[in-house]
Design an enzyme around this catalytic site. Structure first.
Site, short mmCIF file in Angstrom:
data_model
loop_
_atom_site.label_atom_id
_atom_site.label_comp_id
_atom_site.label_asym_id
_atom_site.label_seq_id
_atom_site.Cartn_x
_atom_site.Cartn_y
_atom_site.Cartn_z
N THR A 66 -17.95 17.71 -8.86
CA THR A 66 -17.23 19.21 -8.66
C THR A 66 -15.88 18.99 -8.32
O THR A 66 -14.72 19.73 -8.82
CB THR A 66 -17.94 20.13 -7.83
OG1 THR A 66 -19.38 20.41 -8.55
CG2 THR A 66 -17.39 21.40 -8.06
N TYR A 80 -18.06 25.55 -14.97
CA TYR A 80 -17.13 24.39 -15.08
C TYR A 80 -17.71 23.10 -15.56
O TYR A 80 -18.84 22.90 -15.66
CB TYR A 80 -16.43 24.13 -13.55
CG TYR A 80 -17.56 23.74 -12.36
CD1 TYR A 80 -17.84 22.25 -12.28
CD2 TYR A 80 -18.19 24.61 -11.63
CE1 TYR A 80 -18.61 21.89 -11.42
CE2 TYR A 80 -19.21 24.18 -10.87
CZ TYR A 80 -19.47 22.80 -10.63
OH TYR A 80 -20.33 22.42 -9.67
N THR A 144 -21.82 16.51 -5.21
CA THR A 144 -22.84 16.86 -3.92
C THR A 144 -24.17 16.89 -4.47
O THR A 144 -25.36 16.65 -3.56
CB THR A 144 -22.27 18.13 -3.43
OG1 THR A 144 -22.36 19.34 -4.54
CG2 THR A 144 -20.78 18.13 -3.19
N ASP A 145 -24.57 16.76 -5.85
CA ASP A 145 -25.82 16.98 -6.20
C ASP A 145 -27.00 16.01 -5.64
O ASP A 145 -27.82 15.96 -4.79
CB ASP A 145 -26.23 17.16 -7.55
CG ASP A 145 -25.73 18.53 -8.15
OD1 ASP A 145 -25.63 19.23 -7.32
OD2 ASP A 145 -25.89 18.72 -9.25
N LYS A 217 -28.30 18.05 1.71
CA LYS A 217 -27.66 19.36 0.89
C LYS A 217 -28.62 20.34 1.32
O LYS A 217 -29.83 20.27 0.67
CB LYS A 217 -27.51 18.89 -0.33
CG LYS A 217 -26.72 20.07 -0.99
CD LYS A 217 -26.28 19.74 -2.40
CE LYS A 217 -25.53 20.88 -3.04
NZ LYS A 217 -24.89 20.53 -4.70
N GLU A 344 -52.78 0.74 5.79
CA GLU A 344 -52.66 -0.23 4.65
C GLU A 344 -51.90 0.20 3.42
O GLU A 344 -52.58 1.09 2.73
CB GLU A 344 -53.90 -0.71 4.40
CG GLU A 344 -54.08 -1.99 3.33
CD GLU A 344 -55.37 -2.49 3.09
OE1 GLU A 344 -55.49 -3.26 2.03
OE2 GLU A 344 -56.38 -2.27 3.56
#
Length: 393
Positions: A66, A80, A144-145, A217, A344
């Protein structure tokens, strides 16, 4: 026509051709695939003019996101195209950068963070280490995702003790109220300060500094989206950089075991295995686990309810998968909290969230198939049991 005139015309034609090819390369740069470290990427050397400067040399390694996004219009915060602008152009727009660092740029790629494969992160990590052989600090810009996964992968694999700062933006570069320029400026300032030397990779967004192992996030749109549950941020940047706590890795500064076991030069990209996440809910079926096993997953992280619980149907599927050699890591879907125990085929994820645990399990399985070794890495890599009575010694 004289021979000199003919020579000049040929020279002009050749120059025009060179300029055309150069222009075409620049035009396609934004859509070029991520650089491959395996092809011996050449990091630009520190410019001669910077060598005599008293300022630190910082390289910005750009991957898009972004921060480099172009909006539909100046008020389109969510409409965008990520990874549009080139970092070289964005850095040129930063005011007063000559007060904090001498900045160089390397365009690794230019797209949203979710568009990168784990193999691309392998390349990115090696590029960061190459840059740190020449520069005082590195800033990695990304979307940022999946920034917390990319940041943690770098934290676990970069071998240099020099500062690595990952940053991005929640709003594209060209809208009103964008956070991109301030985040980029502060990340460069932090990397150049040297204050996070021996910290591993840190995340800087919205003026806050976080340890990538612990940060997450927390909101889809807000600019203060990155939070470190329970433990809180490392510090913040206003006019000054203030660090109030250090990550556990910093306590091993200068020691050989500061480095993690995950030196990527010792493995190939093909060694990075498939690892998935299975999310638990009320009476959740075991289909997700069985599907991941069918896809060839060597490891699976469960995001369980409460202290890591999963449904009986998921439990049955997990038991079947363990019988086939799949290793499981237990985490909680609550957003914070430590998971203890294990059994285990099952490793407790400590305080890691599911997405962080997946990154560690991918790397652990790439370097070992021994259950106890991998279990030990989950218990010890990036953590430190602090006993104040022993600090002086």
């Amino acid at each position: 026509m004289s021979s000199s005139s003919v020579f000049r015309k040929i020279s002009v034609s050749l120059l025009a051709l060179v300029l055309l090819v150069t222009g075409m390369n620049a035009a396609f740069a934004a859509d070029a695939p991520a650089a491959s470290a395996s092809s011996e990427v050449k990091i630009p050397p520190v410019p001669f003019a910077f060598k005599s400067s008293p300022l630190p040399n910082v390289m910005v390694i750009a991957t898009g996101g972004t921060l480099a996004g172009k909006a539909a219009d100046e008020t389109s915060f969510q409409n965008y195209r990520a990874g549009t602008f080139l970092m070289e152009d964005l850095v040129k727009q930063l005011p007063d950068k000559n007060k904090i660092a001498d900045v160089s740029v390397y365009q690794f790629g230019n797209k949203g963070s979710g568009g990168y494969a784990i193999a691309d992160l392998y390349d990115l990590s090696l590029v960061v280490d190459q840059a740190l052989k020449l520069y005082d600090g590195v800033v990695v810009t990304t979307g940022t995702d999946t920034m917390e996964e990319i940041g943690y992968f770098l934290d676990l694999t970069v071998q240099s003790e020099k500062p690595v700062v990952i940053t991005g933006a929640m709003r594209p570069w060209d809208v009103i109220g964008t956070d991109g320029p301030a985040n980029l400026y502060n990340a460069i300032k932090l990397a150049g300060s040297g204050k996070t030397t021996w910290f591993g990779t840190v995340l800087m967004l919205n003026d806050m500094i976080h340890a990538v192992r612990d940060v997450t996030k927390s909101n889809a749109h807000r600019m203060d989206t990155f939070q470190t549950p329970i433990m809180g941020a490392l510090g913040y940047i206003d006019e000054e950089i203030r660090i109030y706590r250090a990550p556990a890795r910093a306590l091993k500064a200068g020691k050989e075991d500061w480095k993690t076991p995950f030196d990527l030069k010792k493995i190939a990209k093909k060694d990075l295995p498939i690892v998935g996440i299975a999310y638990n809910g009320q009476e959740m079926s075991g289909g997700a686990i069985r599907g991941l096993v069918a896809d060839g997953a060597k490891g699976i992280v469960t995001a369980g309810t409460g202290a890591g619980g999963i449904s009986s149907l998921m439990g049955e599927a997990r038991k079947e998968a363990i019988g086939k050699g799949v290793i499981f890591v237990t985490t909680t879907r609550t957003g914070s909290g430590t998971i203890y125990g294990g059994s285990e085929g099952i490793i407790a994820g400590d305080s890691l969230n599911a997405q962080h645990a997946r990154i560690l399990l991918i790397l652990a399985l790439a370097f070992s198939d021994d259950f106890e070794t991998i279990k030990g890495w989950f218990e010890g890599v990036g953590t430190q049991d602090i006993d104040g009575s022993k600090l002086a010694s």
